[in-house]
Structure formats: structure tokens, C-alpha cells
Design an enzyme around this catalytic site. Structure first.
Site, PDB file in Angstrom:
ATOM      1  N   ASP A   1      -3.304   4.572  -2.029  1.00 24.99           N
ATOM      2  CA  ASP A   1      -3.993   4.958  -1.084  1.00 24.99           C
ATOM      3  C   ASP A   1      -4.307   6.623  -1.305  1.00 24.99           C
ATOM      4  O   ASP A   1      -3.181   7.072  -1.220  1.00 24.99           O
ATOM      5  CB  ASP A   1      -3.800   4.720   0.376  1.00 24.99           C
ATOM      6  CG  ASP A   1      -4.743   5.058   1.495  1.00 24.99           C
ATOM      7  OD1 ASP A   1      -4.714   6.412   1.656  1.00 24.99           O
ATOM      8  OD2 ASP A   1      -4.911   4.403   2.179  1.00 24.99           O
TER       9      ASP A   1
ATOM     10  N   HIS B   1       0.936   4.400   1.036  1.00 23.48           N
ATOM     11  CA  HIS B   1       0.041   5.171   2.091  1.00 23.48           C
ATOM     12  C   HIS B   1       0.969   6.470   2.271  1.00 23.48           C
ATOM     13  O   HIS B   1       2.051   6.429   2.453  1.00 23.48           O
ATOM     14  CB  HIS B   1      -0.162   4.346   3.054  1.00 23.48           C
ATOM     15  CG  HIS B   1      -1.043   4.904   4.211  1.00 23.48           C
ATOM     16  ND1 HIS B   1      -0.984   5.855   5.013  1.00 23.48           N
ATOM     17  CD2 HIS B   1      -2.352   4.564   4.468  1.00 23.48           C
ATOM     18  CE1 HIS B   1      -1.961   6.172   5.870  1.00 23.48           C
ATOM     19  NE2 HIS B   1      -2.695   5.393   5.684  1.00 23.48           N
TER      20      HIS B   1
ATOM     21  N   GLU C   1     -12.806   3.449   1.741  1.00 23.49           N
ATOM     22  CA  GLU C   1     -11.983   3.014   2.949  1.00 23.49           C
ATOM     23  C   GLU C   1     -12.292   4.218   3.715  1.00 23.49           C
ATOM     24  O   GLU C   1     -11.479   5.124   3.736  1.00 23.49           O
ATOM     25  CB  GLU C   1     -10.406   2.796   2.788  1.00 23.49           C
ATOM     26  CG  GLU C   1      -9.701   2.469   4.269  1.00 23.49           C
ATOM     27  CD  GLU C   1      -8.360   2.355   3.906  1.00 23.49           C
ATOM     28  OE1 GLU C   1      -7.661   1.219   4.346  1.00 23.49           O
ATOM     29  OE2 GLU C   1      -7.618   3.085   3.304  1.00 23.49           O
TER      30      GLU C   1
ATOM     31  N   HIS D   1      -7.082   1.835  -2.527  1.00 23.14           N
ATOM     32  CA  HIS D   1      -7.856   1.933  -1.261  1.00 23.14           C
ATOM     33  C   HIS D   1      -8.511   3.643  -1.533  1.00 23.14           C
ATOM     34  O   HIS D   1      -7.623   4.517  -1.690  1.00 23.14           O
ATOM     35  CB  HIS D   1      -6.862   2.073  -0.179  1.00 23.14           C
ATOM     36  CG  HIS D   1      -6.602   0.778   0.417  1.00 23.14           C
ATOM     37  ND1 HIS D   1      -5.742   0.455   1.391  1.00 23.14           N
ATOM     38  CD2 HIS D   1      -7.383  -0.293   0.355  1.00 23.14           C
ATOM     39  CE1 HIS D   1      -5.745  -0.624   1.398  1.00 23.14           C
ATOM     40  NE2 HIS D   1      -6.786  -1.450   0.695  1.00 23.14           N
TER      41      HIS D   1
ATOM     42  N   GLU E   1       0.841  -1.148  -0.138  1.00 22.10           N
ATOM     43  CA  GLU E   1      -0.017  -0.101  -0.076  1.00 22.10           C
ATOM     44  C   GLU E   1       0.912   1.144  -0.052  1.00 22.10           C
ATOM     45  O   GLU E   1       1.750   1.381   0.814  1.00 22.10           O
ATOM     46  CB  GLU E   1      -1.138  -0.078   1.127  1.00 22.10           C
ATOM     47  CG  GLU E   1      -1.789   1.246   1.221  1.00 22.10           C
ATOM     48  CD  GLU E   1      -2.849   1.051   2.519  1.00 22.10           C
ATOM     49  OE1 GLU E   1      -3.643   1.863   2.699  1.00 22.10           O
ATOM     50  OE2 GLU E   1      -2.346   0.229   3.505  1.00 22.10           O
TER      51      GLU E   1
END
Length: 343
Positions: free
Chosen positions: A183, A153, A308, A272, A151
Site C-alpha cells: 500500500d 499498510h 485507492e 494498492h 496488505e
């Protein structure tokens, strides 16, 4: 029995939910595992369904034949599709030492087997494990035809050193199963007003809050921002606990552009769709989905975006299912406007 999912997904990619969005409902025992799945279907928040293995499955990564069969039955019953299984690296699970590469490979392998057993086509892994671990597991991934990606992120972005290291390793491995999971918290234009309000509810000093917000906006990485924030507050003799609490903001969301995702678009295996809150128009108030989603549509992404909701970290008495419904409604509006199709 609830009716199967009938809600049309936007062109270019498919919508879904991660059960992580419903953390409060789960932890407060208002919904069990099967109840959450049923509610996702009832409110038409699929068709994709993402799970976090260690959060949702007792005894994970050990998945019994009965549990796997029951899960597949639930997917068929409710018209849902397993989209992504999120797994853990846990490199520091033993106090005082880090896993070796061999140990990490052995730790990841049963999690991949669990994904295969439950019918997940994609796995979200973590940058905490060296990329060598995933390369070593490529034969197992190939055996099951499962895609995998860490991910990306906040505060990372596609050009961050950790991401670049994986991109370089991927180029050598040259496998279509190796990718990334963007993300959208990496593309925030501001911090959510609800998050800032929560800082004030904690009675953190307003001058420190404003100083932290100024530093957050600077075009630097999170490590630099933490040091800069510490430098600026040092003359103020601030409580270290307050400084630490505010420094968290440098890691949960980061400024970034929609265009940056083009660098890795061919290797995006899952998305995400991070979100927190909405403005009066029903748009995510901190993350510009009006710019982000067209980039993914035009880039040819055809996988799933899991809605999410992370507002559960500090917001209570909020219906997470309603929040996810708002997020997906915005996604449909944005793509419909972009493509000229009816919403």
C-alpha cells in the site's frame, strides 16, 4: 450498454479501481453495486476491479451461483477484469476471546472459495491472522490457483517485524502463490493538506496539530511515535480526546522510500495505489509516485494496481470517480516518461 474498456495500461503493470474508493457514493446510496461497476467502465477506470467482500456482497462469504454468474456477466459486459478480492481476518469477532488457528482457517476458507467462484485470481488478506493460517490454507489456494497476500499498510514496511515473520514463513513454504500487497501510503513524504485542514475544522488546538506533525516526520515506528507524542503533550494538559484524534495520523500514512519495496518485489501479488489529493500539476501531493512507479516497473511487476482513494474518510462533495481518473492519469504520465513511451 457501455463500451468495453479501451484505455491502455502503463507498461509493466495494469491499472484498475477498488470499489472502496467510492465508499461515499455507495453509503449515500447514490450508486448500487452494479451501478458502481457500470460507472467504473463508463469512465474507463479499469480494466482491473477490486472488491472488499464484506462491504460489497450481501451475505458474504456466501456467494450464490446466480450472483457469481451475474458478476461474471457484468465483467464481460463492461470489459473489466476481476483483479483482487479483499477478505477479512476478524480474529477478535467474538468479544473477550481471539479465534484459534483452527477457527481462523475455517473462517478464511469460505472467503477463498468465494474468490474462486467469482473468478478472482488474487486475494488480499490481513496481518491480523497469524501466517500459520494462510500456510494451512495453501492446499485450497493451490486447488484454485489463487495468489494471496496481506496488505503492507502504514505504518508497516517490508522490514517491520510482522512482515518479516511472514517472509520467513513464506521462505519455508516456498510457494509462488504466497505474497504481499503493498500500500503506497507507506511512502508518504507528508500528510495531505486536506487531512490537516480537516483537523482544523474539528477545532483541534493548533499547537497540538503542529506537535503531532513534528513527531510524524521522525524516522521511528508508529508505536514509538504515539508514546513520544503523548510524552510531549503531557506538560500541556491537553484534552485526551484531542491527543487520541491526532495520534491517528501515525497509522494512516508513514514516511518510507520507494526503494524499500525492492525487498519483496518478487512476491508482490497486487498493489494498492493509495492517494488522497493532487497538487496544481496533477500529481499526488503526499506520495511520490514519480519515484515509486518506476521501481515497480523496473522490478518486473505485471499485476494490477488498484487506485485507492482514501480521501473519502474526511472529504465530502468530491467526485471519487474524478479523483481516480486523476490518479490513473498520473500513473500513465509517470510510466510514459520513465519508459520514453507516448502517454
Amino acid at each position: 450498454m457501455n463500451a468495453p474498456q479501451t484505455t491502455a495500461a502503463p507498461k509493466g503493470f495494469q491499472l484498475g479501481s477498488t470499489l472502496y474508493s467510492f465508499t461515499n457514493e455507495w453509503h449515500e446510496r447514490r450508486y448500487g453495486f452494479e451501478d458502481l461497476i457500470a460507472e467504473v467502465a463508463k469512465r474507463q477506470l479499469g480494466p482491473g476491479l477490486e472488491l472488499i467482500g464484506f462491504s460489497s456482497i450481501r451475505g458474504f462469504p456466501n456467494v450464490s451461483d446466480d450472483f457469481a454468474a451475474r458478476f461474471k456477466d457484468l465483467m464481460a459486459k463492461y470489459g473489466l477484469t476481476p483483479s483482487c478480492l479483499s477478505i477479512n481476518a476478524d480474529m477478535a469477532i467474538r468479544r473477550g476471546t481471539m479465534m484459534s488457528i483452527d477457527e481462523a482457517v475455517a473462517y478464511h476458507a469460505p472467503q477463498i472459495e468465494a474468490a474462486a467462484k467469482m473468478g478472482f485470481p488474487t486475494i488480499r488478506c490481513q496481518f491480523a491472522a497469524p501466517v500459520e493460517v494462510i500456510i494451512r490454507l495453501l492446499p485450497l489456494l493451490e486447488k484454485h490457483g489463487i495468489k494471496i497476500g496481506p496488505e503492507v499498510h502504514a505504518p508497516l514496511n517490508p522490514s517491520s517485524p510482522p512482515v518479516m515473520a511472514w517472509r520467513e514463513a513464506y521462505a519455508k513454504a516456498n510457494s509462488p502463490l504466497l505474497g504481499f500487497v503493498p500500500d503506497f501510503g507507506c511512502c508518504a513524504s507528508r500528510l495531505p493538506a486536506t487531512y490537516i485542514a480537516n483537523l482544523r475544522r474539528q477545532e483541534l488546538p493548533e499547537d497540538l496539530i503542529q506537535l503531532a506533525l513534528e513527531v510524524w516526520q521522525l524516522p521511528k515506528d508508529a508505536g514509538w511515535k504515539r508514546q513520544e507524542f503523548a510524552r510531549r503533550v503531557e506538560p500541556l494538559n491537553a484534552d485526551p480526546a484531542d491527543v487520541s484524534a491526532l495520534a491517528v495520523m501515525f497509522n494512516i500514512l508513514s514516511p518510507g522510500t520507494a526503494e524499500m519495496w525492492k525487498e519483496i518485489m518478487p512476491q508482490v501479488v497486487h498493489v494498492h495505489g493509495k492517494f488522497y489529493d493532487f497538487d496544481d500539476n496533477g500529481d499526488e501531493a503526499s506520495i511520490d509516485y514519480n519515484s515509486i512507479l518506476p521501481v515497480f516497473h523496473d522490478g518486473g511487476f505485471t499485476g494490477f494496481m488498484s487506485s485507492e482513494w482514501e480521501g473519502h474518510l474526511y472529504m465530502r462533495n468530491v467526485d471519487a470517480f474524478e479523483m481516480v481518473a486523476k490518479h490513473q492519469a498520473q500513473a500513465r504520465r509517470v510510466i510514459a516518461k520513465h519508459t520514453g513511451a507516448a502517454a
